[in-house]
Design an enzyme around this catalytic site. Structure first.
Site, PDB file in Angstrom:
ATOM      1  N   ASP A 186      -5.898   6.191   0.188  1.00  0.00           N
ATOM      2  CA  ASP A 186      -4.640   5.597   0.610  1.00  0.00           C
ATOM      3  C   ASP A 186      -4.497   4.110  -0.353  1.00  0.00           C
ATOM      4  O   ASP A 186      -5.494   3.663  -0.816  1.00  0.00           O
ATOM      5  CB  ASP A 186      -4.615   5.362   1.927  1.00  0.00           C
ATOM      6  CG  ASP A 186      -3.520   4.462   2.437  1.00  0.00           C
ATOM      7  OD1 ASP A 186      -2.320   4.657   2.249  1.00  0.00           O
ATOM      8  OD2 ASP A 186      -3.663   3.175   3.238  1.00  0.00           O
ATOM      9  N   ASP A 222      -2.094   0.763   0.412  1.00  0.00           N
ATOM     10  CA  ASP A 222      -2.076  -0.507   1.285  1.00  0.00           C
ATOM     11  C   ASP A 222      -2.920  -0.415   2.416  1.00  0.00           C
ATOM     12  O   ASP A 222      -2.926   0.411   3.327  1.00  0.00           O
ATOM     13  CB  ASP A 222      -0.526  -0.605   1.751  1.00  0.00           C
ATOM     14  CG  ASP A 222       0.460  -0.576   0.613  1.00  0.00           C
ATOM     15  OD1 ASP A 222       0.535  -1.857   0.180  1.00  0.00           O
ATOM     16  OD2 ASP A 222       0.708   0.471   0.181  1.00  0.00           O
TER      17      ASP A 222
HETATM   18  O1  1GP Z   1       0.435   4.575   2.518  1.00  0.00           O
HETATM   19  P1  1GP Z   1       0.075   3.409   2.046  1.00  0.00           P
HETATM   20  O2  1GP Z   1      -0.605   2.953   0.736  1.00  0.00           O
HETATM   21  O3  1GP Z   1      -0.675   2.568   3.233  1.00  0.00           O
HETATM   22  O4  1GP Z   1       1.625   2.364   1.993  1.00  0.00           O
HETATM   23  C1  1GP Z   1       2.367   2.287   2.959  1.00  0.00           C
HETATM   24  C2  1GP Z   1       3.081   1.155   2.903  1.00  0.00           C
HETATM   25  O5  1GP Z   1       4.417   1.090   2.397  1.00  0.00           O
HETATM   26  C3  1GP Z   1       2.970  -0.101   4.037  1.00  0.00           C
HETATM   27  O6  1GP Z   1       2.403   0.171   5.146  1.00  0.00           O
HETATM   28 MG    MG Z   2      -2.679   2.375   4.329  1.00  0.00          MG
END
Ligand code: 1GP
Ligand code: MG
Length: 245
Positions: free
Chosen positions: A27, A29
């Site tokens: 992942d 963020d």
């Molecule tokens: O899937 P991720 O990389 O956490 O990104 C989601 C994001 O747009 C914020 O929560």
């Molecule tokens: Mg994330």
């Protein structure tokens, strides 16, 4: 609850045997990049205009989702939907976020783990809810590190019909590795968000969760392993090459 046997690095210990992993999906963020704090700050700021406060139970429902899906949760759960549409919320949020994202920093242990897996020939990729424009802003200072990824699947990819907790983004990421199709059981996902952990389990994959300590621990339950930091990850627990440092 900490597990004293390994120095407290593993928050919840699971007794079942861990899978033997051949591919890793990250992942972005809140897991590789310390960007969740920007979303939190901006959302607190917007809610203050309506004399409301932002809390971690709402954060838990928004994080990891595609922008418009998170925006709908935000206006519905806070009850401001009659004053602010999800679309307008995104416009207001954008003015602040676009200045914050280029300052994004790596989470502890992200660089070490990515470089270790890459150097040892383990295929790695990113599967994020972030769309292309935000991805570019957030990774501006981290191009070299992200170039070690075999591929990157973004939230606005045509194959990602629905955001996390749908498995779409992880299944698309699995399909794009080279060679024979990979069994989802052989893939390990690293996630910080409840919706992301659920998405990975919905895809049939194993998940290491590295949650923000403010997230309620009830969200830890479906993860296969919960760590306080990527620095605490022990590759050999998952059949991956050990760190040499
Ligand atoms: O899937 P991720 O990389 O956490 O990104 C989601 C994001 O747009 C914020 O929560
Ligand atoms: Mg994330």
């Amino acid at each position: 609850m900490e597990n004293a046997a390994n120095g407290g690095s593993e928050i919840d210990s699971k007794s079942q045997r861990k899978a033997s992993i051949t591919r890793v999906i990250f992942d972005m963020d809140g897991l590789l990049l310390d960007t969740e704090k920007f979303y939190t700050e901006v959302q607190e700021n917007i809610l203050a205009r309506y004399n409301k406060t932002f809390d971690w139970s709402l954060k838990a429902k928004m994080m990891g989702k595609k922008a418009i899906e998170a925006a709908r949760v935000f206006v519905e759960e806070t009850g401001i939907g009659d004053k602010l549409t999800a679309e307008d919320f995104l416009v207001q949020r954008e003015d602040m976020l676009k200045h914050m994202f280029p300052t994004s920093e790596l989470m502890p242990g992200a660089s070490r783990l990515i470089r270790h897996l890459h150097a040892n020939g383990v295929p790695i990729c990113v599967a994020t809810g972030s769309h292309r424009r935000h991805f570019e802003l957030k990774t501006q200072r981290h191009g070299e590190l992200f170039s070690l990824m075999h591929h990157i699947v973004l939230g606005d990819d045509p194959e990602v019909k629905q955001g996390k907790p749908s498995p779409d983004v992880f299944l698309a990421a699995a399909r794009r590795f080279e060679g024979e199709p990979v069994d989802p059981h052989d893939i390990l996902v690293f996630e910080d968000a409840p919706s992301g952990v659920l998405a990975a389990k919905n895809a049939g994959m194993s998940v290491v969760m590295v949650p923000d300590p403010r997230l309620d621990s009830s969200y830890h339950e479906i993860a296969d392993q919960v760590l306080s930091s990527l620095l605490d990850f022990i590759p050999k627990d998952w059949g991956l090459p050990p760190f040499k440092d």
